[in-house]
Scaffold this motif. Sequence first.
Motif, PDB file in Angstrom:
ATOM      1  N   ASN A   1      29.568   7.677   1.584  1.00 30.48           N
ATOM      2  CA  ASN A   1      29.176   5.544   0.384  1.00 30.48           C
ATOM      3  C   ASN A   1      29.461   6.228  -0.879  1.00 30.48           C
ATOM      4  O   ASN A   1      29.684   5.625  -2.149  1.00 30.48           O
ATOM      5  CB  ASN A   1      27.699   5.771   0.763  1.00 30.48           C
ATOM      6  N   ASN A   2      29.151   8.340  -1.013  1.00 32.52           N
ATOM      7  CA  ASN A   2      29.576   8.085  -2.700  1.00 32.52           C
ATOM      8  C   ASN A   2      30.502   9.069  -2.567  1.00 32.52           C
ATOM      9  O   ASN A   2      30.840   8.578  -4.047  1.00 32.52           O
ATOM     10  CB  ASN A   2      28.642   9.630  -3.107  1.00 32.52           C
ATOM     11  N   CYS A   3      32.099   8.458  -1.927  1.00 32.72           N
ATOM     12  CA  CYS A   3      33.264   8.826  -1.997  1.00 32.72           C
ATOM     13  C   CYS A   3      33.562   6.969  -2.812  1.00 32.72           C
ATOM     14  O   CYS A   3      34.224   6.522  -1.738  1.00 32.72           O
ATOM     15  CB  CYS A   3      33.962   8.626  -0.885  1.00 32.72           C
ATOM     16  N   THR A   4      33.216   7.031  -4.232  1.00 34.21           N
ATOM     17  CA  THR A   4      33.587   6.198  -5.099  1.00 34.21           C
ATOM     18  C   THR A   4      34.471   6.452  -6.171  1.00 34.21           C
ATOM     19  O   THR A   4      34.241   7.677  -6.572  1.00 34.21           O
ATOM     20  CB  THR A   4      32.869   4.898  -5.933  1.00 34.21           C
ATOM     21  N   CYS A   5      35.215   5.840  -7.073  1.00 33.34           N
ATOM     22  CA  CYS A   5      35.955   6.757  -8.310  1.00 33.34           C
ATOM     23  C   CYS A   5      35.277   5.149  -9.675  1.00 33.34           C
ATOM     24  O   CYS A   5      34.746   4.662  -9.326  1.00 33.34           O
ATOM     25  CB  CYS A   5      37.517   5.795  -8.057  1.00 33.34           C
TER      26      CYS A   5
END
Length: 307
Positions: free
Chosen positions: A21-25
């Motif tokens: 879930n924290n794999c965002t830009c």
Amino acid sequence: MEPLFGVVLGLVLAVASPAHNNCTCATNRWAACAQDSPGNCTCRLVGSDRPVDCSTLTSKCFLMKAEMMPLKEKRLWRPPRGLSDSDGIYNPDCEDSGVFKARQCNQSSTCWCVNTAGVRRTEKGDRSLSCSELVRTRWIYIELTHRRSSSAFHVPDVAKALTQLFESRYKLHPKYIAAIKYEPPLIQIRLDQNKKPRWGVDIADVAYYFEKDVKNDSVFHSDSKLTVSVNGDALAIEKLWIYYVDEKPPEFCMRQLAAGISAVVTVVVLTAGVGIAVLLILRWLHTRKYKKFEGKEMREIKAPSLE
């Protein structure tokens, strides 16, 4: 053994889920991100599949290209008689470095030359149009107004708050903020950058991110909204204008300007001609009335003398 395996699997999924879930830009909501290995998140730009550096701003050219993708998809579902406001939006051609190509063209083979901010600086032509260089946008003037506040803001406090905002949110070094003027409710910000720094951001990208923030269409991730605070009081921005000034003057054709001047001259001449005609008619009527009155008076004088 099976219950123990289930517990271990549950723990692994519980740990993996937050990481996924924290794999965002954080700096680009149009980036598609995925974990290719534990602790390694790779993000690519939608539409071009280019890798995105999420520690800094994405170039305006790449952003506009990604922004066009949803519009193309929505056209497939546009209802009959549906209208879309897409003035000023086009699918740009970008260099590999992210800067705009000097010549831009649309699907109808209409072309024009742009500056480093992607703003048109010449008349439109066909594909034979030549743009010899990409002219640098050296200065950007930002004007905005804010909502009236119960307590007045002081000029140094406003300048400090905006400088911190541009440095922290948009990664712009304060030396590129040439001036900030404040006359309530108008704020003027002048950005000056002779050349994009190698490890810094371009003022054109900063202005685009700021414009999208003010219009509630932020490029940042959805949980990052623009908030401007001056000594703890909110500075609510209402209107925004952005002006781009290039190192070289724009090369718009003089034919349209000449046509406009000719139209103005024609109107002035016609107006003057009508005015002169009215004056001549009034003078003629006045002279005729005077002569008629003079003739009547002379007849009255001659009548008693004859008697």
